[in-house]
Design an enzyme around this catalytic site. Structure first.
Site, PDB file in Angstrom:
ATOM      1  N   HIS A  16      40.844  48.593  30.037  1.00 41.99           N
ATOM      2  CA  HIS A  16      41.197  49.526  28.150  1.00 41.99           C
ATOM      3  C   HIS A  16      42.062  47.833  28.188  1.00 41.99           C
ATOM      4  CE1 HIS A  16      41.518  53.362  30.161  1.00 41.99           C
ATOM      5  NE2 HIS A  16      41.831  53.723  28.820  1.00 41.99           N
ATOM      6  N   ALA A  18      40.252  44.494  26.344  1.00 43.41           N
ATOM      7  CA  ALA A  18      39.206  44.036  25.681  1.00 43.41           C
ATOM      8  C   ALA A  18      38.390  42.443  26.297  1.00 43.41           C
ATOM      9  CB  ALA A  18      39.725  43.687  23.495  1.00 43.41           C
ATOM     10  N   GLY A  19      39.597  41.507  26.029  1.00 45.40           N
ATOM     11  CA  GLY A  19      38.758  40.338  26.914  1.00 45.40           C
ATOM     12  C   GLY A  19      38.321  40.257  27.784  1.00 45.40           C
ATOM     13  N   ASP A  76      40.116  43.524  39.169  1.00 43.28           N
ATOM     14  CA  ASP A  76      41.530  43.931  39.213  1.00 43.28           C
ATOM     15  C   ASP A  76      41.631  41.917  39.317  1.00 43.28           C
ATOM     16  OD1 ASP A  76      44.417  44.580  38.547  1.00 43.28           O
ATOM     17  OD2 ASP A  76      44.611  43.937  40.947  1.00 43.28           O
ATOM     18  N   SER A  77      42.456  41.159  38.408  1.00 44.89           N
ATOM     19  CA  SER A  77      42.790  39.579  38.535  1.00 44.89           C
ATOM     20  C   SER A  77      43.755  39.343  37.840  1.00 44.89           C
ATOM     21  CB  SER A  77      41.932  39.424  37.934  1.00 44.89           C
ATOM     22  OG  SER A  77      41.820  39.518  36.181  1.00 44.89           O
ATOM     23  N   PHE A 158      41.894  34.286  26.963  1.00 49.09           N
ATOM     24  CA  PHE A 158      42.526  35.632  26.612  1.00 49.09           C
ATOM     25  C   PHE A 158      43.470  35.618  27.974  1.00 49.09           C
ATOM     26  CE2 PHE A 158      39.507  37.776  29.465  1.00 49.09           C
ATOM     27  CZ  PHE A 158      40.101  37.466  29.936  1.00 49.09           C
ATOM     28  N   HIS A 194      36.795  32.946  37.733  1.00 49.03           N
ATOM     29  CA  HIS A 194      37.190  33.697  39.062  1.00 49.03           C
ATOM     30  C   HIS A 194      36.000  34.771  39.016  1.00 49.03           C
ATOM     31  CE1 HIS A 194      39.702  34.410  35.976  1.00 49.03           C
ATOM     32  NE2 HIS A 194      40.690  35.476  36.631  1.00 49.03           N
ATOM     33  N   ARG A 195      36.009  35.264  37.838  1.00 49.69           N
ATOM     34  CA  ARG A 195      35.448  36.453  37.727  1.00 49.69           C
ATOM     35  C   ARG A 195      33.928  36.370  37.173  1.00 49.69           C
ATOM     36  NH1 ARG A 195      38.060  38.068  33.364  1.00 49.69           N
ATOM     37  NH2 ARG A 195      39.609  38.987  34.044  1.00 49.69           N
TER      38      ARG A 195
END
Length: 211
Positions: A16, A18-19, A76-77, A158, A194-195
C-alpha cells in the site's frame, strides 16, 4: 534444490506504499507482467510479526496470494544504521508513524546517533523480495546497498532516501532519478538500489523477457 517457478501473466504487488508500487511496476515493466496492487484490490494489510525482512515479505506475499488467487510479489525493506545496532531495521516504516512522517523519522535517527556519541555514519538498506503463489510455493531474494548517513538532501525517492548516500556516489538517493536509483543494466546484471539488486536475482530466476 528445486527449480525456480517462472512468473507469467498477472501478479499482485502486495503493498500500500505508493513509492514502492511505482518502483516495482517500473522493474516489472520490461517483462510483460501485468501488475495490480493490493491497494487497488482493496486487500487488507496483514500484521507483520516477523523478526526478519524475509519473514515479513513472505507474510505479505502469501496473504495477497491467498486473498486474490493470483501470484503475489512483496517487498520488506528498511534502513539499518550501524551506530544504532541495526535499527530501525524491520521497524523502519513504524519509526515514521501512522502519518508516514519520514522527515521526523530521519530527525529521530540523527538525534539517536548523536546521543550515542559515535563517529560512525555507516548504514545499509536491505530489501527482501518474495514471490508467492496461491498454492504456497515461494521464491525469496535479498539485496543490500551500503553507504553513509548524511544530512537529508533531495526531494526525489521516498522514505529515508534523502539521508542515504550510497558508496561510490556523491549524491543521496533523494537526489537521484528513479532510473539512476533502481534502473538495471541487464547486460551486466548491475543495479544500485537494494530493491533493484534483489530484483535482478528474482528476474534471473523467475522472469523471462518477451521475445
Amino acid at each position: 534444490m528445486s527449480t525456480p517457478r517462472i512468473l507469467t501473466g498477472r501478479v499482485v504487488i502486495a503493498t500500500h506504499n505508493a513509492g514502492k508500487l511505482v518502483e516495482m511496476r517500473e522493474l516489472l515493466a520490461p517483462f510483460g507482467i501485468e501488475a495490480v496492487s493490493a491497494g487497488e484490490l482493496n486487500l487488507p494489510e496483514p500484521d507483520e510479526p516477523g523478526t526478519m525482512f524475509a519473514e515479513n515479505a513472505a507474510t505479505k506475499a502469501h496473504a495477497a496470494a491467498q486473498a486474490s488467487g493470483l501470484p503475489a510479489f512483496a517487498d520488506d525493506s528498511g534502513l539499518c544504521v550501524e551506530a544504532l545496532d541495526g535499527a530501525p531495521g524491520i521497524f523502519s516504516a513504524r519509526w515514521a508513524g501512522p502519518n508516514k512522517d519520514f522527515t521526523g523519522a530521519m530527525a529521530r535517527i540523527a538525534d539517536e546517533v548523536a546521543r550515542r556519541g559515535t563517529p560512525s555514519t555507516r548504514a545499509h538498506f536491505v530489501s527482501a523480495l518474495v514471490l508467492a503463489w496461491p498454492d504456497g510455493h515461494t521464491e525469496l531474494f535479498e539485496g543490500r546497498v551500503h553507504g553513509d548517513l548524511v544530512a537529508p538532501r533531495g526531494t526525489l525517492g521516498f522514505g529515508y532516501d534523502p539521508m542515504f548516500k550510497p558508496d561510490g556516489h556523491d549524491r543521496t538517493f533523494g537526489e537521484m532519478s528513479s532510473d539512476e536509483k533502481h534502473g538495471v543494466d541487464w547486460q551486466n546484471g548491475a543495479a544500485l538500489s537494494h530493491r533493484a539488486r534483489a530484483f535482478v536475482l528474482l528476474a534471473s530466476a523467475c522472469l523471462r523477457r518477451p521475445t
